[in-house]
Design a protein around this motif. Sequence first.
Motif, PDB file in Angstrom:
ATOM      1  N   LEU A  86      -2.223  -2.396 -59.204  1.00 41.68           N
ATOM      2  CA  LEU A  86      -2.146  -3.518 -60.193  1.00 41.68           C
ATOM      3  C   LEU A  86      -1.117  -4.329 -59.749  1.00 41.68           C
ATOM      4  CD1 LEU A  86      -3.455  -1.509 -63.266  1.00 41.68           C
ATOM      5  CD2 LEU A  86      -4.696  -3.606 -62.207  1.00 41.68           C
ATOM      6  N   ARG A  87       0.171  -3.831 -59.640  1.00 42.50           N
ATOM      7  CA  ARG A  87       1.244  -4.766 -59.496  1.00 42.50           C
ATOM      8  C   ARG A  87       1.087  -5.480 -58.324  1.00 42.50           C
ATOM      9  NH1 ARG A  87       4.203   0.063 -60.990  1.00 42.50           N
ATOM     10  NH2 ARG A  87       4.310   0.750 -58.812  1.00 42.50           N
ATOM     11  N   LEU A  88       0.625  -5.076 -57.163  1.00 36.28           N
ATOM     12  CA  LEU A  88       0.186  -5.735 -55.995  1.00 36.28           C
ATOM     13  C   LEU A  88      -0.976  -6.838 -56.331  1.00 36.28           C
ATOM     14  CD1 LEU A  88       0.545  -6.456 -53.028  1.00 36.28           C
ATOM     15  CD2 LEU A  88      -0.981  -4.603 -52.478  1.00 36.28           C
ATOM     16  N   THR A  89      -1.772  -6.471 -57.104  1.00 33.08           N
ATOM     17  CA  THR A  89      -2.811  -7.334 -57.609  1.00 33.08           C
ATOM     18  C   THR A  89      -2.360  -8.590 -58.338  1.00 33.08           C
ATOM     19  OG1 THR A  89      -4.247  -5.655 -57.355  1.00 33.08           O
ATOM     20  CG2 THR A  89      -5.022  -7.491 -58.466  1.00 33.08           C
ATOM     21  N   ARG A  90      -1.394  -8.293 -59.197  1.00 28.86           N
ATOM     22  CA  ARG A  90      -0.875  -9.355 -59.818  1.00 28.86           C
ATOM     23  C   ARG A  90       0.111 -10.320 -59.105  1.00 28.86           C
ATOM     24  NH1 ARG A  90      -0.170  -4.576 -64.503  1.00 28.86           N
ATOM     25  NH2 ARG A  90      -2.462  -4.818 -65.467  1.00 28.86           N
ATOM     26  N   ASP A  91       0.467  -9.495 -58.153  1.00 35.38           N
ATOM     27  CA  ASP A  91       1.352 -10.749 -57.341  1.00 35.38           C
ATOM     28  C   ASP A  91       0.538 -11.366 -56.515  1.00 35.38           C
ATOM     29  OD1 ASP A  91       4.004  -9.397 -57.845  1.00 35.38           O
ATOM     30  OD2 ASP A  91       3.868  -7.945 -56.032  1.00 35.38           O
ATOM     31  N   GLU A  92      -0.775 -10.929 -56.076  1.00 33.88           N
ATOM     32  CA  GLU A  92      -1.722 -11.680 -55.331  1.00 33.88           C
ATOM     33  C   GLU A  92      -2.179 -12.964 -56.438  1.00 33.88           C
ATOM     34  OE1 GLU A  92      -3.314 -11.204 -52.059  1.00 33.88           O
ATOM     35  OE2 GLU A  92      -1.267 -11.062 -52.188  1.00 33.88           O
ATOM     36  N   ILE A  93      -2.367 -12.499 -57.671  1.00 37.70           N
ATOM     37  CA  ILE A  93      -2.870 -13.716 -58.673  1.00 37.70           C
ATOM     38  C   ILE A  93      -1.951 -14.786 -58.691  1.00 37.70           C
ATOM     39  CG2 ILE A  93      -3.146 -14.061 -61.085  1.00 37.70           C
ATOM     40  CD1 ILE A  93      -4.326 -11.380 -61.260  1.00 37.70           C
ATOM     41  N   LYS A  94      -0.426 -14.311 -58.667  1.00 43.81           N
ATOM     42  CA  LYS A  94       0.647 -15.282 -58.963  1.00 43.81           C
ATOM     43  C   LYS A  94       0.690 -16.222 -57.553  1.00 43.81           C
ATOM     44  CE  LYS A  94       3.690 -12.577 -61.424  1.00 43.81           C
ATOM     45  NZ  LYS A  94       5.026 -11.766 -61.614  1.00 43.81           N
ATOM     46  N   ARG A  95       0.380 -15.738 -56.565  1.00 47.89           N
ATOM     47  CA  ARG A  95       0.104 -16.475 -55.301  1.00 47.89           C
ATOM     48  C   ARG A  95      -1.038 -17.331 -54.865  1.00 47.89           C
ATOM     49  NH1 ARG A  95      -0.568 -14.864 -49.614  1.00 47.89           N
ATOM     50  NH2 ARG A  95      -1.736 -12.798 -49.592  1.00 47.89           N
ATOM     51  N   GLY A  96      -1.992 -17.271 -55.894  1.00 49.95           N
ATOM     52  CA  GLY A  96      -3.304 -17.722 -55.703  1.00 49.95           C
ATOM     53  C   GLY A  96      -3.458 -19.419 -55.425  1.00 49.95           C
TER      54      GLY A  96
END
Length: 535
Positions: A86-96
């Motif tokens: 989930l932490r990695l996924t939220r990083d992915e959202i931020k760099r969307g």
Amino acid sequence: MSRQVAIVLHAHIPWVRHPEVAHCLEEDWLHSGILETYLPLLDSLVRLRSGKVPFQVTLNFSPTLLAMLEDRILRQRTVAYFDRLLRLTRDEIKRGDISGHGDLAERYEERIERFRTLYLDSWEGDLVGVLKDLRQSGHVELTASAATHGLLPLLMRSPEAARAQIRAGIRQFVKSFGSMPRGFWLPECAYAPSLGRMLREEGLDWTIVEEHGLSNAHHSSSAFPFVPGQTADGLAIFGRDQESSGEIWSADDGYPGDPRYRDFFRDVGLEAPDEYLANFLGESGERQLTGLKYFRSERQGPDSLPYDPALASAAVMEHTKHFINRRGAQLASHEGDGLANPISVCAFDSDLFGHWWFEGTEFLGRLFYEGSRRSDFRFMTPGGYLARHPVGEYPLVEPVSSSWGEGGYFETWTTPENNWVHEEIHRRSDQLVRFVNLFEENRDEFDETVIAHREQCIRLMTRELLLAQSSDWPFLMKNPASREYATERTHDHLATFDQIWSLTTRSDPNGELDKILNHHPFLTDVPWNLFDRVN
């Protein structure tokens, strides 16, 4: 209804419990399997049941997988894996805004959070309990399997080893589910003559072999694999229908190869910079799949096209209708040719659905839903089929040696990379059989302390030998990326066996046996005489 389709799913992960390290790639095989396959699959089945959809499916969860699913430490680590992802996924959202995949990353976040809540809060980490509940409601038939996924035909040089795999596997099944199984999943669908008698002697009613295991038998029937055969010992043998299974499984023509589906290999874990993945990968820094994938298999020139969930769902519906229509026509054709009560058995590794084929669990859910609206066939389990059509109605047969491995036999596990394993295992199997029987003949000569000590040694040697027999290790030795781990695991179990052997006739002042016992909390209560001599 006289026409049936049986969907049989085999779930297996080798024993990869490593609490001695904070995080390892091999343990993540379990955690990712739970997130990508087992949770979506069981969630789909529970939803179908809640919607009053009539369906039946056969599930096999291997003994090693059952034990790991019930392990307290591994349950905690599964939640930790969800949180790390989930932490990695939220990083992915931020760099969307940079990647252009922010919307899809948000969908992944929602999916992971939903399954985390389902696992931790709704089901309290108890997937075995969910399986029991689905069996109790009559929607799932559960089968046993070999203790550590040993390839039984290659163990038959020491028949005690094959029988021990079967008995210990049944024991884990009873421990997990509280009753005896009727069916038995042969690891790798691997069969050899005389296994039928072993299975029947352990109280089992049926198993599955590859279609050519029946069709190449000396007394084959033209009705195979659309009716079961029966061995002289009364074991029902179902043949895996190659045509039906191939429509899903085939690497060349199977549904997962449709270009609208998600590309398995375009994964953030393989493509993002090392420093970006550092918190997810852990101390080793070893690359691994994350399940975060943004592309479909279709390409435009050299470039992959973005993944489109709506487009993939449309492909799922097309393939669902195609598969159902094909099964209806196939079974009607066989019935029209005079075959009574035809059944098509479609058997798969469960990780095809969800893990390798992301849309696969959606396909299964729709398959059962759409199939329930048909009037020309029904989904049924092999056990349910036999309850309606007793085994005595079908042709006598002794299947030939076969497997669903590459080439259809045992070549995958007998290559230059892994062939050394078998001699090491056979030598120790014979050694253990001799010791067990010698001890049994002379145990009255020993006092209670010596008897207890030797029984503990035998139990631990039995466990280590069973763990060394796993077909996963020689299979993984063929792959350079996993060869070192598989080789090390095999050597470790064999070396531990030898260490215990050295303690059988002397005292244990340093508590070495207790340390060995606690290192792998699996099959801790196997009978000391599991390797007694086969008559």
